[in-house]
Scaffold this active site. Sequence first.
Site, PDB file in Angstrom:
ATOM      1  CG  ASP A 127       5.476   6.039  13.373  1.00 24.00           C
ATOM      2  OD1 ASP A 127       4.751   5.852  12.170  1.00 24.00           O
ATOM      3  OD2 ASP A 127       6.694   6.492  13.103  1.00 24.00           O
ATOM      4  CB  SER A 128       7.221   2.150  11.805  1.00 26.47           C
ATOM      5  OG  SER A 128       7.055   3.372  11.079  1.00 26.47           O
TER       6      SER A 128
ATOM      7  CE1 TYR B 141       6.587  -1.600  11.938  1.00 23.28           C
ATOM      8  CE2 TYR B 141       4.393  -0.718  12.202  1.00 23.28           C
ATOM      9  CZ  TYR B 141       5.474  -1.224  12.937  1.00 23.28           C
ATOM     10  OH  TYR B 141       5.189  -1.639  14.128  1.00 23.28           O
TER      11      TYR B 141
ATOM     12  CB  CYS C 154       2.520   4.351  11.366  1.00 21.41           C
ATOM     13  SG  CYS C 154       3.359   3.596   9.773  1.00 21.41           S
ATOM     14  CG  ASN C 155       1.011   8.451   6.748  1.00 17.09           C
ATOM     15  OD1 ASN C 155      -0.017   9.219   5.965  1.00 17.09           O
ATOM     16  ND2 ASN C 155       1.775   9.062   7.367  1.00 17.09           N
TER      17      ASN C 155
ATOM     18  CD  GLU D 264      14.170   7.121  11.103  1.00 19.30           C
ATOM     19  OE1 GLU D 264      15.410   6.643  11.459  1.00 19.30           O
ATOM     20  OE2 GLU D 264      13.121   6.976  11.154  1.00 19.30           O
TER      21      GLU D 264
ATOM     22  CB  CYS E 168       5.460   9.384   4.601  1.00 18.83           C
ATOM     23  SG  CYS E 168       6.738   8.423   5.626  1.00 18.83           S
TER      24      CYS E 168
ATOM     25  CG  HIS F  36      10.003   9.824   8.549  1.00 17.66           C
ATOM     26  ND1 HIS F  36       9.346   8.851   9.053  1.00 17.66           N
ATOM     27  CD2 HIS F  36      11.299   9.362   9.107  1.00 17.66           C
ATOM     28  CE1 HIS F  36       9.899   7.994  10.020  1.00 17.66           C
ATOM     29  NE2 HIS F  36      11.053   8.354   9.931  1.00 17.66           N
TER      30      HIS F  36
HETATM   31  N1  DGL Z   1       5.889   5.746   9.619  1.00 17.06           N
HETATM   32  C1  DGL Z   1       5.991   5.246   8.132  1.00 17.06           C
HETATM   33  C2  DGL Z   1       4.820   5.914   7.482  1.00 17.06           C
HETATM   34  O1  DGL Z   1       4.253   7.068   7.762  1.00 17.06           O
HETATM   35  C3  DGL Z   1       7.276   5.601   7.584  1.00 17.06           C
HETATM   36  C4  DGL Z   1       8.535   4.869   8.058  1.00 17.06           C
HETATM   37  C5  DGL Z   1       8.242   3.332   7.773  1.00 17.06           C
HETATM   38  O2  DGL Z   1       8.438   3.231   6.641  1.00 17.06           O
HETATM   39  O3  DGL Z   1       8.014   2.799   8.605  1.00 17.06           O
HETATM   40  O4  DGL Z   1       4.347   5.310   6.356  1.00 17.06           O
END
Ligand code: DGL
Length: 276
Positions: free
Chosen positions: A9-10, A41, A72-73, A151, A183, A185
């Site tokens: 993931d990011s 990301y 990560c989406n 976060e 997403c 989060h």
């Molecule tokens: N992990 C990212 C997503 O699911 C969210 C955080 C980011 O923007 O990196 O899109």
Amino acid sequence: MKNPIGIFDSGIGGLTVTRQVINLLPSESLVYFGDTARVPYGTKSDRIVREFAWEDSLFLLRQSVKMIVVACNTASAVALDELNRYLKIPVIGVIKPGAKAAVKNTKSGRIGVIGTQATIDSGAYPTEIRKLNQDCTIFSRACPLFVPLAEEGWVTGDVPESAARRYLEPLLAENIDTLILGCTHYPLLKPLLKIIVGDSITLVDSADETALEVKAVLESIGQENSSKQGEYEFYVSDLPRRFEELGIRFLGRAITTVKLAEPWKATSATNFSVVE
Ligand code: DGL
């Protein structure tokens, strides 16, 4: 097969997906990489996210993973097809499972999608939903403030509530009956979002459905591991102590040792397997 499943993931958000994979497949070992040095990301261009996704995947391949889950989406939305085209091991993302869960749930065919700017701009969710049911109408909205709020641990109270009302109002006006939390989060904001959307709208997150897909893929290639309790390794590209502190909220259990890894510094002389 004893090799671990790789998840990236990011940053920390992919732990919400990891949590469901651990619940469903307790015998599987996992290697998690969170790119905490380069998060987010979701505000970056497709080109850059693709580059990061490659580096993250190659790092996991060096840990001898048997499959990769792009938790990560944003990375799933823009890089999954490319990773799948070139890597020999299975690579699964979170968009298809989320779309599948939403299509299964909707009665009216009116589905809302929220995610990062990059995910929404990619149109990946509408594309996957329409592959499953052409008659669905999809309404999308980027909610960039949700990531820093989650976060920060600001998942209830005035600030997230007014942000959420503002983001969701246009979607609620469209009479959706299903809302995809597109997403990593957003599951943390679920209790608040549930209050705002009310009982007539179902919140769908990809984590459960992704874990089911991991299981199905491992079974289909005969590589499931069922003999013992899995082992977990966590790597991040910056601030491992912060990841340990925050991780419990996302994973639902304590994370003890988080190691530092900087995949972009690796030499190209690695034994990653790609389709020729
Ligand atoms: N992990 C990212 C997503 O699911 C969210 C955080 C980011 O923007 O990196 O899109």
